[in-house]
Design a protein around this motif. Structure first.
Motif, PDB file in Angstrom:
ATOM      1  N   SER A 175      -5.416 -12.488  -1.359  1.00 18.34           N
ATOM      2  CA  SER A 175      -5.022 -13.666  -2.133  1.00 18.34           C
ATOM      3  C   SER A 175      -3.516 -13.871  -2.118  1.00 18.34           C
ATOM      4  CB  SER A 175      -5.490 -13.524  -3.584  1.00 18.34           C
ATOM      5  OG  SER A 175      -6.893 -13.347  -3.636  1.00 18.34           O
ATOM      6  N   TYR A 176      -2.799 -12.833  -1.782  1.00 15.46           N
ATOM      7  CA  TYR A 176      -1.349 -12.893  -1.760  1.00 15.46           C
ATOM      8  C   TYR A 176      -0.860 -12.573  -0.360  1.00 15.46           C
ATOM      9  CZ  TYR A 176      -2.287 -12.217  -6.723  1.00 15.46           C
ATOM     10  OH  TYR A 176      -2.779 -12.325  -8.003  1.00 15.46           O
ATOM     11  N   SER A 177       0.415 -12.717  -0.153  1.00 13.52           N
ATOM     12  CA  SER A 177       0.991 -12.286   1.117  1.00 13.52           C
ATOM     13  C   SER A 177       1.007 -10.766   1.121  1.00 13.52           C
ATOM     14  CB  SER A 177       2.413 -12.831   1.259  1.00 13.52           C
ATOM     15  OG  SER A 177       2.975 -12.414   2.481  1.00 13.52           O
ATOM     16  N   PRO A 178       0.204 -10.157   1.943  1.00 17.04           N
ATOM     17  CA  PRO A 178       0.009  -8.713   1.838  1.00 17.04           C
ATOM     18  C   PRO A 178       1.029  -7.909   2.627  1.00 17.04           C
ATOM     19  CG  PRO A 178      -1.410  -9.572   3.529  1.00 17.04           C
ATOM     20  CD  PRO A 178      -0.623 -10.747   2.997  1.00 17.04           C
ATOM     21  N   SER A 179       1.066  -6.641   2.347  1.00 13.52           N
ATOM     22  CA  SER A 179       1.675  -5.663   3.245  1.00 13.52           C
ATOM     23  C   SER A 179       0.545  -5.056   4.060  1.00 13.52           C
ATOM     24  CB  SER A 179       2.403  -4.570   2.453  1.00 13.52           C
ATOM     25  OG  SER A 179       3.489  -5.107   1.732  1.00 13.52           O
ATOM     26  N   LEU A 180       0.781  -4.876   5.339  1.00  9.21           N
ATOM     27  CA  LEU A 180      -0.260  -4.363   6.239  1.00  9.21           C
ATOM     28  C   LEU A 180       0.272  -3.164   7.000  1.00  9.21           C
ATOM     29  CD1 LEU A 180      -1.414  -7.837   7.506  1.00  9.21           C
ATOM     30  CD2 LEU A 180      -2.889  -6.239   6.276  1.00  9.21           C
ATOM     31  N   PHE A 181      -0.611  -2.226   7.254  1.00  6.62           N
ATOM     32  CA  PHE A 181      -0.233  -0.990   7.919  1.00  6.62           C
ATOM     33  C   PHE A 181      -1.298  -0.624   8.957  1.00  6.62           C
ATOM     34  CE2 PHE A 181       2.774   0.251   4.523  1.00  6.62           C
ATOM     35  CZ  PHE A 181       2.287  -0.474   3.452  1.00  6.62           C
ATOM     36  N   TRP A 182      -0.868   0.149   9.933  1.00  7.42           N
ATOM     37  CA  TRP A 182      -1.800   0.869  10.790  1.00  7.42           C
ATOM     38  C   TRP A 182      -1.462   2.359  10.680  1.00  7.42           C
ATOM     39  CZ3 TRP A 182      -6.131  -0.300  13.445  1.00  7.42           C
ATOM     40  CH2 TRP A 182      -6.411  -1.656  13.704  1.00  7.42           C
ATOM     41  N   ALA A 217      -5.965   9.173  21.953  1.00 10.34           N
ATOM     42  CA  ALA A 217      -7.344   9.296  21.473  1.00 10.34           C
ATOM     43  C   ALA A 217      -7.337   9.810  20.039  1.00 10.34           C
ATOM     44  CB  ALA A 217      -8.130  10.235  22.360  1.00 10.34           C
ATOM     45  N   ALA A 218      -7.881   8.999  19.128  1.00 15.35           N
ATOM     46  CA  ALA A 218      -7.832   9.316  17.698  1.00 15.35           C
ATOM     47  C   ALA A 218      -8.585   8.243  16.929  1.00 15.35           C
ATOM     48  CB  ALA A 218      -6.382   9.388  17.199  1.00 15.35           C
ATOM     49  N   GLU A 219      -8.561   8.369  15.605  1.00 21.07           N
ATOM     50  CA  GLU A 219      -9.133   7.360  14.711  1.00 21.07           C
ATOM     51  C   GLU A 219      -7.987   6.516  14.167  1.00 21.07           C
ATOM     52  OE1 GLU A 219     -12.417   7.400  14.302  1.00 21.07           O
ATOM     53  OE2 GLU A 219     -12.713   5.875  12.767  1.00 21.07           O
ATOM     54  N   TYR A 220      -8.161   5.201  14.185  1.00 19.00           N
ATOM     55  CA  TYR A 220      -7.114   4.286  13.746  1.00 19.00           C
ATOM     56  C   TYR A 220      -7.612   3.468  12.558  1.00 19.00           C
ATOM     57  CZ  TYR A 220      -4.615   5.470  17.984  1.00 19.00           C
ATOM     58  OH  TYR A 220      -3.951   6.155  18.960  1.00 19.00           O
ATOM     59  N   PHE A 221      -6.756   3.363  11.543  1.00 17.28           N
ATOM     60  CA  PHE A 221      -7.126   2.637  10.327  1.00 17.28           C
ATOM     61  C   PHE A 221      -6.154   1.497  10.077  1.00 17.28           C
ATOM     62  CE2 PHE A 221     -10.471   5.268   8.721  1.00 17.28           C
ATOM     63  CZ  PHE A 221     -10.196   6.549   9.198  1.00 17.28           C
ATOM     64  N   CYS A 222      -6.708   0.314   9.857  1.00 20.74           N
ATOM     65  CA  CYS A 222      -5.943  -0.833   9.398  1.00 20.74           C
ATOM     66  C   CYS A 222      -5.977  -0.821   7.875  1.00 20.74           C
ATOM     67  CB  CYS A 222      -6.566  -2.116   9.941  1.00 20.74           C
ATOM     68  SG  CYS A 222      -5.682  -3.622   9.532  1.00 20.74           S
ATOM     69  N   VAL A 223      -4.836  -1.064   7.250  1.00 23.49           N
ATOM     70  CA  VAL A 223      -4.719  -0.883   5.805  1.00 23.49           C
ATOM     71  C   VAL A 223      -3.975  -2.075   5.201  1.00 23.49           C
ATOM     72  CG1 VAL A 223      -3.865   0.659   3.994  1.00 23.49           C
ATOM     73  CG2 VAL A 223      -4.575   1.603   6.198  1.00 23.49           C
ATOM     74  N   VAL A 224      -4.446  -2.540   4.046  1.00 25.21           N
ATOM     75  CA  VAL A 224      -3.785  -3.631   3.337  1.00 25.21           C
ATOM     76  C   VAL A 224      -3.343  -3.156   1.960  1.00 25.21           C
ATOM     77  CG1 VAL A 224      -5.920  -4.564   2.336  1.00 25.21           C
ATOM     78  CG2 VAL A 224      -3.952  -6.069   2.676  1.00 25.21           C
ATOM     79  N   SER A 225      -2.193  -3.666   1.539  1.00 24.04           N
ATOM     80  CA  SER A 225      -1.716  -3.391   0.189  1.00 24.04           C
ATOM     81  C   SER A 225      -1.237  -4.696  -0.406  1.00 24.04           C
ATOM     82  CB  SER A 225      -0.567  -2.381   0.218  1.00 24.04           C
ATOM     83  OG  SER A 225      -0.057  -2.159  -1.079  1.00 24.04           O
ATOM     84  N   PRO A 226      -1.684  -5.037  -1.601  1.00 22.71           N
ATOM     85  CA  PRO A 226      -1.262  -6.309  -2.181  1.00 22.71           C
ATOM     86  C   PRO A 226       0.238  -6.320  -2.428  1.00 22.71           C
ATOM     87  CG  PRO A 226      -2.390  -4.976  -3.812  1.00 22.71           C
ATOM     88  CD  PRO A 226      -2.532  -4.265  -2.512  1.00 22.71           C
ATOM     89  N   SER A 227       0.855  -7.478  -2.173  1.00 27.17           N
ATOM     90  CA  SER A 227       2.291  -7.590  -2.399  1.00 27.17           C
ATOM     91  C   SER A 227       2.624  -7.856  -3.846  1.00 27.17           C
ATOM     92  CB  SER A 227       2.887  -8.712  -1.542  1.00 27.17           C
ATOM     93  OG  SER A 227       2.936  -8.325  -0.201  1.00 27.17           O
ATOM     94  N   SER A 228       1.663  -8.430  -4.563  1.00 22.02           N
ATOM     95  CA  SER A 228       1.954  -8.742  -5.953  1.00 22.02           C
ATOM     96  C   SER A 228       1.905  -7.480  -6.777  1.00 22.02           C
ATOM     97  CB  SER A 228       0.944  -9.744  -6.502  1.00 22.02           C
ATOM     98  OG  SER A 228      -0.329  -9.173  -6.569  1.00 22.02           O
TER      99      SER A 228
END
Lengths: 113, 115
Positions: B28-35, B86-97
């Protein structure tokens, strides 16, 4: 700088037994997190501490799980009694207050027989 | 509510070929995103992060990701795969608000690199 330290790395117990995990965060990191990671899934937050205060424990199953961070540094997560479904990896992470980037420890792999 | 969807549970590439790991987010907000990357029996390691600065983010080990708001995507790429990727990769979101410090992880993508 040393990373997040967790012990033990592996633990095998029988159901109904208690178990405890220990975490020492990176020096200077006031925020500490405990996550649960089931096989084949992403980690899920159990509890977050700001110094010694638990500020988000909404996902912690309080009937059997407890955590403490008495001096605002290292932390212990306990399960009593353990159930078969608790078999998972328990991850600890830390961050500086106000910083979103979290640093993770190697985790403790729990097997409940 | 915030969420991430990793579109592939398993990706297999040959060594030396490009890598593409896909991630869509909902926020809902402009998020922070990570891998993050997780090698077997190792802790999660941050590859890169987007925090509303440049939309093309460069990370460690030659990885980069592009934030596309119109597509609500944050795909991870690398021009040439190495066996050590070769590994497991995770996409991650964190709310900016606010500053809850909450990270929401995707289900993960297993990257296999064939010789």
């Amino acid at each position: 700088e040393a990373g997040v330290v967790q012990s033990p790395r592996y633990k095998i117990i029988e159901k109904k037994q208690p178990v405890a995990f220990w975490c020492n965060p990176i020096s200077g990191h006031n925020t500490l997190y405990w996550y649960l990671q089931n096989l084949g899934q992403g980690p899920e937050l159990l509890i977050r501490y700001e110094n010694e205060e638990a500020v988000d424990d909404s996902q912690l199953p309080k009937d059997r799980f407890s955590a403490e961070r008495l001096k605002g540094v290292d932390s212990t997560l306990k399960i009593q009694p353990a159930e078969l479904g608790d078999s998972a990896v328990y991850l600890c992470a830390s961050s500086r207050t106000g910083i979103k980037e979290q640093f993770f420890g190697p985790g403790t792999r729990l097997t409940v027989l | 509510a915030q969420s991430v969807t990793q579109l592939d549970s398993h990706v297999s590439v040959s060594e030396g070929t490009p890598v593409l790991l896909r991630c869509n987010y909902s926020s809902s907000y402009s998020p922070s995103l990570f891998w993050y990357v997780q090698h077997p029996n190792k802790g999660l390691q941050l590859l890169l992060k987007y925090t509303s600065a440049a939309t093309l983010v460069k990370g460690i080990n030659g990885f980069e990701a592009e934030f596309k708001k119109s597509e609500t995507s944050f795909h991870l790429t690398k021009p040439s795969a190495h066996m050590s990727d070769a590994a497991e990769y995770f996409c991650v979101v964190s709310p900016s608000s606010g500053n809850t410090g909450k990270l929401i992880f995707g289900q993960g993508t297993t990257l296999q690199v064939k010789p």
